[in-house]
Motif scaffolding. Structure first.
Motif, PDB file in Angstrom:
ATOM      1  N   THR A 185     106.228 -89.045  24.390  1.00 25.83           N
ATOM      2  CA  THR A 185     105.552 -89.935  23.266  1.00 25.83           C
ATOM      3  C   THR A 185     106.743 -90.928  22.827  1.00 25.83           C
ATOM      4  N   LYS A 228     102.982 -86.738  13.099  1.00 28.12           N
ATOM      5  CA  LYS A 228     101.423 -87.404  13.580  1.00 28.12           C
ATOM      6  C   LYS A 228     100.634 -86.218  13.788  1.00 28.12           C
ATOM      7  N   SER A 229      99.401 -86.557  13.386  1.00 25.07           N
ATOM      8  CA  SER A 229      98.451 -85.547  13.373  1.00 25.07           C
ATOM      9  C   SER A 229      97.972 -84.921  14.761  1.00 25.07           C
ATOM     10  N   SER A 230      98.119 -86.119  15.722  1.00 22.60           N
ATOM     11  CA  SER A 230      97.704 -85.846  17.081  1.00 22.60           C
ATOM     12  C   SER A 230      98.580 -84.917  17.740  1.00 22.60           C
ATOM     13  N   ASP A 279      98.227 -83.246   8.577  1.00 24.94           N
ATOM     14  CA  ASP A 279      97.144 -84.176   9.023  1.00 24.94           C
ATOM     15  C   ASP A 279      96.759 -84.978   7.750  1.00 24.94           C
ATOM     16  N   ASP A 316      99.296 -91.248   9.386  1.00 21.41           N
ATOM     17  CA  ASP A 316      99.067 -91.488  10.748  1.00 21.41           C
ATOM     18  C   ASP A 316      99.195 -93.178  10.843  1.00 21.41           C
TER      19      ASP A 316
END
Length: 534
Positions: free
Chosen positions: A139, A437-439, A452, A457
């Motif tokens: 990422t 980052k929640s993802s 989250d 985000d």
């Protein structure tokens, strides 16, 4: 994430902390490896806490620079400024910030004699971006639209959006296509028998014991004067100090309380490196206690950070109020957390967490209690965990501290709190994106708290995608202020790293260091430039 940090990769991937074998305890450089014990003028043996899972940059090894086996297109100097390495100069950047062109250094060879060229750069970046490659740091490069070779000595990176710190990403080591291709990138021989352009060549890797290197006589930057270099893996702080004192090691990283035992006049010198390295407690959202915002906010101000710095770090650090240290240009003023036990109790009272007869609070039959794991053998994490639990108990929260290896801890991270570490001085995006980052929740050691927060985000994406520093500063201010409202972690301290080294080498220096340290940081960040004293 790494096994020891909340960032996404080795680091660094440093996930396994293996117990020392009897052979390692008796001799860090025996005849099996061909390394000399500590002492000879042209060799050095240092003690570090962790080892990598892999030595392949395709899997994340050395991604933040200073790999002894490999070089990146760029490198960081002592003042953390970018300088050319495999690139002949800093990149040419287009006016729109979407194209970076690198002209490569000519005449560079890999340690097996094959020439380095543009194809190797393209191979490295494309392989890392391949979903089949188990690189948790992928990422970090999702900004890349394409990487192309223009002839043998020019590489052009095209970005999807302007990404201000992209050049800092290109300290990532370059792997040779001829040696690393044609095998399973995740398990092939290259992961343990690397070939690079760096100042040192790996001669032996004894898992859980040591990594041994010899100088690369044909290194493009000049042959190192330290001809043999050994990193001994010693996960226990006390054992590392004992072996340094006994003369088995030339240097070691030590916690402050052990480093101060090496007095002046002992033939040792202590080197302090300022860092972005923080210690934090993850507060998983899937735990009915730690997932409650009131519990999180109460813990955030119940903890006495200053006392931790003074007593646990012996002053070698500062209170941490988030991932960014105070004093950094990226720190959001006004987000400092007070130590206010009375206010912490009021938050809990107002949220319906009432003290029981034993002083521990309950709500709707749920006891305000949870376990906190820390890494076995890591005295600093143990001390932080115990101090945190003590402060929490005063507020009516019962924390049970537990020690374990990462193999024990990792499966519990979704439900149980962990005394973790992280931090990167390169750019706010480097640490905060994978931390929050929640993802990325549940993606290895990324976002260990399963945090989250939609506002966070959005701000993380703004900070990552804008080339305007003012916009980026506002975005990271938003992140830090949201962490005050709903802290998914309790940040405790930023730690200065202390290294004790025999006074056998001249003019050693340290850099501003990330969390992942020891392997490529410390005074040996540039061991290839060391000059043994006569």
């Amino acid at each position: 994430m790494t096994g020891r940090s909340i960032r996404g990769a080795v680091s660094v991937t440093l996930a396994a902390a293996l117990a020392l074998t009897a052979a390692a305890c008796s001799n860090p450089g025996g005849p099996d490896g061909g390394d000399s014990p500590a002492g000879p003028g042209d060799s050095a043996v240092v003690g570090i806490a962790y080892e990598p899972d892999s030595l392949s940059p395709l899997l994340g090894y050395g991604k933040d620079g200073n790999s002894k086996i490999f070089d990146g297109l760029l490198a960081l100097d002592a003042d953390m400024r970018l300088r050319p390495a495999l690139a002949a100069a800093l990149p040419e950047v287009s006016a729109d910030g979407l194209t970076y062109t690198y002209r490569l250094r000519k005449g560079v060879k890999f340690s097996d004699g094959d020439p380095f060229g543009a194809r190797d750069v393209v191979f490295t970046y494309r392989t890392i971006l391949d979903p089949k490659t188990n690189n948790a740091s992928r990422t970090e490069l999702d900004v890349l639209k394409s990487v192309e070779a223009t002839g043998d000595d020019t590489v052009v990176f095209t970005l999807k959006y302007p990404y201000a710190p992209f050049a800092q990403r290109t300290v990532l080591p370059i792997a040779p296509e001829h040696a690393a291709a044609g095998q399973d990138v995740n398990t092939g021989a290259f992961t343990t028998h690397p070939v690079g352009t760096g100042p040192y060549i790996l001669t032996q890797w004894s898992r859980g014991e040591k990594l041994s290197f010899r100088a690369n006589p044909d290194y493009w930057g000049g042959a190192p004067k330290v001809k043999k270099f050994t990193m001994v893996i010693i996960k226990d702080d006390d054992v590392r100090a004992t072996r340094l004192r006994s003369g088995e090691l030339d240097g070691a990283i030590l916690p402050p309380n052990l480093a101060k035992g090496f007095a002046r006049g002992s033939g040792m010198k202590t080197y302090a490196a300022t860092t972005y390295d923080y210690r934090t407690v993850t507060l998983p959202t899937h735990n009915e206690v730690t997932g409650d915002t009131a519990i999180r906010r109460a813990l955030d101000i119940a903890v006495d950070r200053r006392a931790m710095v003074d007593s646990l770090l012996d002053g070698a650090g500062k209170p941490a109020h988030g991932p960014v240290p105070t004093g950094s240009e990226w720190f959001a003023e006004g987000t400092e957390r007070p130590h206010d036990p009375a206010a912490a109790k009021k938050i809990l009272d107002d949220a319906g967490w009432k003290p029981g007869k034993d002083g521990i609070r309950t709500r709707n039959g749920v006891r305000a209690a949870f376990p906190l794991w820390y890494l076995t053998g890591d005295k600093l994490r143990q001390d932080h965990a115990l101090a945190y639990a003590s402060d929490a108990r005063k507020a009516g929260i019962d924390i049970t501290t537990e020690a374990g290896t990462w193999e024990v801890i990792e499966p519990r991270m979704k439900q149980d709190a962990v005394l973790a570490g992280g931090g990167s001085p390169a750019d706010p995006d480097f640490d905060q994106y994978t931390l929050l980052k929640s993802s990325l929740a549940g993606d290895g050691f990324n976002n260990m708290a399963w945090y989250d927060n939609k506002a966070v985000d959005k701000a993380l994406e703004q900070g990552r995608r804008s080339g305007d520093k003012a916009v980026r500063k506002a975005a990271y201010d938003t992140v830090q202020r949201e962490l005050v409202k709903n802290p998914g972690y309790t940040f405790l301290t930023h730690i200065d790293h202390l290294y004790v080294v025999k006074d056998r080498f001249g003019s050693l220096t340290t850099q501003v260091e990330p969390h992942d340290h020891g392997l490529a940081s410390g005074p040996w960040w540039n061991v290839e430039d060391w000059t043994p004293k006569k």
